[in-house]
Write a protein that holds these residues in place. Structure first.
Motif, PDB file in Angstrom:
ATOM      1  N   THR A   1       0.840  -1.204   0.000  1.00 33.43           N
ATOM      2  CA  THR A   1       0.000   0.000   0.000  1.00 33.43           C
ATOM      3  C   THR A   1       0.871   1.248   0.000  1.00 33.43           C
ATOM      4  O   THR A   1       0.594   2.207  -0.725  1.00 33.43           O
TER       5      THR A   1
ATOM      6  N   LYS B   1       1.219   4.203  -3.126  1.00 34.31           N
ATOM      7  CA  LYS B   1       1.007   5.652  -2.977  1.00 34.31           C
ATOM      8  C   LYS B   1       2.093   6.469  -3.662  1.00 34.31           C
ATOM      9  O   LYS B   1       1.841   7.598  -4.072  1.00 34.31           O
TER      10      LYS B   1
ATOM     11  N   ASP C   1      -7.464   0.146  -7.865  1.00 30.82           N
ATOM     12  CA  ASP C   1      -6.155  -0.265  -7.364  1.00 30.82           C
ATOM     13  C   ASP C   1      -5.508  -1.221  -8.371  1.00 30.82           C
ATOM     14  O   ASP C   1      -4.343  -1.055  -8.724  1.00 30.82           O
TER      15      ASP C   1
ATOM     16  N   SER D   1      -5.248   2.517  -0.386  1.00 34.97           N
ATOM     17  CA  SER D   1      -4.185   2.736  -1.371  1.00 34.97           C
ATOM     18  C   SER D   1      -4.577   3.756  -2.435  1.00 34.97           C
ATOM     19  O   SER D   1      -3.755   4.574  -2.841  1.00 34.97           O
TER      20      SER D   1
END
Length: 180
Positions: free
Chosen positions: A16, A20, A48, A79
């Protein structure tokens, strides 16, 4: 040919935190008054998977943190960047001002059939998906560059919103497949 199922650790997925900070596709999703929290969660999870830039949650669309969203998002709500707006149209105007070409996914006059849609990889795009019953608001369609329609051949006139997002994204992201 052997088809052994891969274990999760063999998939080489990013964390996660890594998600980013890595490059995202220049595609955002705008959810226009989505009522089902399961649909919202599914859109997070699909966004995602395709490494989209952001999701805009508008109107009655629920926002994280929410247990029902998390059930289908499986953590993707942590995320994928997201933003809430009470109204959809100001989001559309802001995206256009930021250089996004906005497409509503809707059955409309002069819509583009999905299989004919190829978006150049040097642009930025916003895809608007509407309410499960009413679809994308007409005022949002009026401010879109165009409408994309998924061909259908059965007796029903629509797909579930989360299914629509998956179908449209697969077609739209194909030119970017070698990017990552």
């Amino acid at each position: 040919m052997e088809n052994r199922k891969l274990q999760n650790e063999e998939l080489h997925r990013i964390s996660t935190e890594e998600f980013k900070s890595v490059e995202k596709l220049p595609i955002v999703i705008v959810l226009d008054n989505i009522r089902s929290l399961n649909n919202v969660g599914s859109v997070f999870r699909t966004s995602d998977a395709f490494r989209l830039s952001k999701i805009y949650l508008c109107g009655i669309t629920a926002t994280p943190p929410n247990r029902e969203i998390r059930k289908t998002a499986l953590g993707a709500e942590e995320s994928v960047a997201w933003e809430y707006s009470k109204d959809t149209l100001p989001v559309i105007h802001r995206l256009e001002a930021d250089g996004y070409k906005v497409f509503s996914v809707e059955q409309a006059e002069n819509s583009l059939s999905l299989e004919k849609v190829t978006l150049p990889t040097d642009g930025k795009y916003a895809l608007v998906f509407g309410n499960e019953v009413k679809g994308v608001q007409q005022e949002v369609i009026d401010h879109s560059a165009g409408c994309i329609e998924i061909p259908q051949f059965g007796t029903k006139h629509s797909f579930n919103i989360s299914v629509s997002v998956g179908i449209v994204l697969w077609q739209v992201v194909r030119p970017w497949l070698n990017r990552f």
